[in-house]
Design an enzyme around this catalytic site. Sequence first.
Site, PDB file in Angstrom:
ATOM      1  CB  ALA A  65       1.730  23.545  15.855  1.00 12.81           C
ATOM      2  N   GLY A 109       0.294  28.163  13.879  1.00 12.87           N
ATOM      3  CA  GLY A 109       0.272  27.385  12.634  1.00 12.87           C
ATOM      4  C   GLY A 109      -1.058  27.498  11.906  1.00 12.87           C
ATOM      5  CD  GLU A 112       3.278  29.899  11.042  1.00  9.93           C
ATOM      6  OE1 GLU A 112       2.966  29.086  11.933  1.00  9.93           O
ATOM      7  OE2 GLU A 112       4.454  30.136  10.727  1.00  9.93           O
ATOM      8  CD  GLU A 132       3.428  30.909  16.270  1.00  9.15           C
ATOM      9  OE1 GLU A 132       3.142  32.115  16.466  1.00  9.15           O
ATOM     10  OE2 GLU A 132       3.077  30.300  15.237  1.00  9.15           O
TER      11      GLU A 132
END
Length: 258
Positions: A65, A109, A112, A132
């Site tokens: 992200a 992300g 993911e 993260e």
Amino acid sequence: MAYQTLIVEIDDYVALIRLNRPEALNALNQQLLSELGQALQEADQNDKVRCIVLTGSEKAFAAGADITEMAAMNYDDVLVSNMFGTEIEPITNTRKPIIAAVSGYALGGGCELALACDFIICSDSAKFGQPEINLGVIPGIGGTQRLPNAVGKAKAMDMILTGRFMDAAEAERAGLVSRVVPAAKLLPEALAAARKIAEKSLISVMVGKECVNRAYDTTLREGILFERRSFAGLFATADQKEGMNAFLEKREPQFRDK
Ligand code: DAK
């Protein structure tokens, strides 16, 4: 439709969606995720698409992200805005198969996102990670759930708690990816797999995808019942007759999605 953060091409019943923010290693911002959701919905509804390949660049599938977008956010910003919640839904709601073709970094992300696809083919340069923890947070787009499903608790805990990366060879051993190929062969391999899927009856492809996904949402007993009913249901299709007759007549089947 034209996108600013994606390049979409449709050829031979396969939609190729490339994440395209090279300046930020395809970091997932609100715009990219929302465009990706739209592109997937369009592909799902387009009769000229029977399978989808999602890819990035040679250096990065996606480096996570977008940290610049998140850094100043507070608890209430993230919670009330349901950050990424609605953007991510089309990815899991897409009924046609999505193959992730991963080269380089698939982090946070980005990892993911690959995990939310139906399967992953990667290049030998791929690096998967959930770093993260180094930013004082944890995975937030399903990583704490899908990663253990894919690689087991030990490796998932190791990756999520230490933030270490997994290379392509380890990812293949762990079952995170279905195939590893040299970087130059990544797209040809993923597109060939997608074309192979596109030749099948879309009905059995969609039902097969639903049944496999059911394995992660329910008990074994319920999942097997769901599979058995789905299997029986396919005997109501013309494509089942065509597939079995074609085998007996020693010819290629001509599926019509009926
Ligand atoms: N965000 C923003 N920019 C990024 C980025 C990222 N995740 N990753 C890379 N970039 C940018 C860099 O800042 C740099 O920009 P400039 O400085 O040139 O302007 C450019 O991309 C090239 O990166 P590097 O210069 O760092 O390239 P290197 O080859 O040296 O290193 C790297 C590559 C991938 C190892 C490094 O860039 C890196 O460590 N990137 C960050 C990886 C990371 O920590 N990813 C996890 C992000 S956190 C949520 C759900 C989920 C999430 C959040 C919320 N909700 C439900 C609310 C997810 C969170 C994450 O994914």
